[in-house]
Design a protein around this motif. Structure first.
Motif, mmCIF file in Angstrom:
data_model
loop_
_atom_site.group_PDB
_atom_site.id
_atom_site.type_symbol
_atom_site.label_atom_id
_atom_site.label_comp_id
_atom_site.label_asym_id
_atom_site.label_seq_id
_atom_site.Cartn_x
_atom_site.Cartn_y
_atom_site.Cartn_z
ATOM 1 N N LEU A 357 0.839 -1.208 0.000
ATOM 2 C CA LEU A 357 0.000 0.000 0.000
ATOM 3 C C LEU A 357 0.867 1.249 0.000
ATOM 4 N N ARG A 360 0.621 6.720 2.597
ATOM 5 C CA ARG A 360 -0.527 7.425 3.189
ATOM 6 C C ARG A 360 -1.674 6.460 3.480
ATOM 7 N N ASP A 361 -1.873 5.461 2.594
ATOM 8 C CA ASP A 361 -2.933 4.489 2.826
ATOM 9 C C ASP A 361 -2.606 3.587 4.018
ATOM 10 N N LYS A 362 -1.327 3.264 4.195
ATOM 11 C CA LYS A 362 -0.935 2.476 5.366
ATOM 12 C C LYS A 362 -1.306 3.209 6.649
ATOM 13 N N VAL A 365 -5.090 2.959 7.155
ATOM 14 C CA VAL A 365 -5.517 1.604 7.520
ATOM 15 C C VAL A 365 -5.132 1.284 8.961
#
Length: 380
Positions: A357, A360-362, A365
């Motif tokens: 990922l 930023r998505d990590k 999440v």
């Protein structure tokens, strides 16, 4: 008078009645963008109210013009946001102009609007003065106000044909971006130097700025009178010009009913919701309640920091006309901390960090997962 490259129209109304020692005054404004769609996420009711306020910003400028005994209002383009406007807005503008016959309205179309398409062809007020694709001058005693709406379909460079009376005070109106060369929506600054311009009244940029044109004159963007989105923060207003003899002075006049603020706030040292809330309140101290505010959260935060954006926005909803929270934080995680952690939390964080990922998505999440594991409402 016959029309030509430099059509000159004498306007006696503004210059008449001025006694010796009393300056002639003009207001330079632009980029009202009436009837525009607003870029902030206002509610339907607040958006309608804000659009109405922007229309009334023009009326308030006119009121200031009457108080200052202004001869003319220079509108350097983009008075409207498009060529198609509501009948209510068009008639409101025309009504304001008709009710103030002592003031001339010198309206130059911009890249968003066109006087020929916005207004009816017949029955325009005599004090609404427009420009065309060749240079046109309106003369007030020794003051010449000259403008052109360059034809984008023409291969000729109209800037080379500008010819001014060097013994007059010359105000030139244009709309576009200053550049080293001509082009669509571009104004070639070198072509306007040493032409006898005292004040180059510009529209297109939405913030006030001015600079030296040459040894005689200056250029000036007056900016927009009201900000519409968070790319238009800071003071907004118009410029008041005062001409006495051959001397011209200009003054920026703040005018906006509401200002917009982007407030970056580092919350790296905050973990709990109250700590974040107090930090935001501190950074917003002194901002008028009628403002529109965007908080931008920054910093490397603990993975379990209590970032409840809807709750934060609700806290500020009653403090400002509009408030929103943008999360640009990162998650501060040392992977070594979780190498030997056999808990569900540790396994979850290791898997996310090892995923493909985007960073930023990590962060998002991990934060949402920790909220779920802690039994909290998930905010994304």
């Amino acid at each position: 008078m016959t029309e030509g490259p430099m059509n000159i129209i004498a306007r006696a109304s503004g210059a008449a009645g001025k006694s010796d020692g009393e300056p002639l005054k003009f207001i330079h404004c632009s980029d009202l963008h009436l009837d525009s769609s607003l870029e902030t996420k206002l509610s339907g009711e607040d958006a309608r109210r804000r659009r109405y306020e922007i229309v009334r910003a023009f009326e308030r400028i006119v009121r200031r013009a009457e108080e200052q005994h202004v001869t003319g209002i220079i509108i350097a383009g983009d008075m409207f946001d498009a060529d198609i406007v509501t009948a209510r807005t068009r008639e409101t503008v025309l009504d304001i102009i008709r009710r103030t016959p002592a003031i001339d309205y010198l309206y130059l179309s911009g890249n968003h609007d066109s006087a020929e398409r916005v207004f009816p062809l017949q029955g325009l007020p005599e004090n609404l003065l427009t420009f065309r694709s060749h240079w046109q001058t309106y003369r007030y005693g020794n003051i010449d106000i000259t403008g052109v709406e360059p034809d984008p379909q023409s291969s000729s460079n109209c800037f080379d044909t500008l010819s001014l009376d060097p013994n007059h005070v010359n105000i030139v109106m244009l709309h576009g971006q200053l550049s080293s060369q001509a082009g669509p929506d571009l104004i070639p600054l070198p072509a306007l130097q040493h032409k006898g311009i005292d004040y180059l009244a510009l529209g297109h940029l939405h913030s006030y700025r001015h600079g030296v044109l040459d040894e005689r004159g200056i250029y000036c963007y007056c900016g927009c009178p009201e900000g519409r989105g968070f790319d238009e923060c800071g003071e907004k207003g118009f410029v008041l010009l005062s001409v006495l003899g051959n001397h011209l002075e200009h003054t920026f006049v703040p005018h906006a009913q509401r200002m917009l603020f982007r407030i970056p706030t580092d919350i790296a040292d905050c973990r709990t919701f109250p700590e974040i809330l107090h930090k935001l309140r501190d950074t917003a101290a002194g901002i008028p309640p009628e403002s529109l505010v965007r908080f931008i959260l920054t910093g490397a935060c603990a993975p379990d920091a209590q970032l409840d954006l809807p709750a934060l926005e609700q806290e500020f909803a009653s403090l400002f006309f509009y408030a929103e929270i943008r999360d640009e934080t990162s998650v501060s995680i040392d992977p070594a901390t979780f190498l030997g952690d056999i808990s569900l939390k540790g396994e979850f964080i290791r898997k996310v960090l090892a995923s493909k990922l985007p960073e930023r998505d990590k962060n998002a999440v991990i934060r949402a997962g920790l909220q779920a594991l802690g039994g909290e409402e998930i905010t994304l």
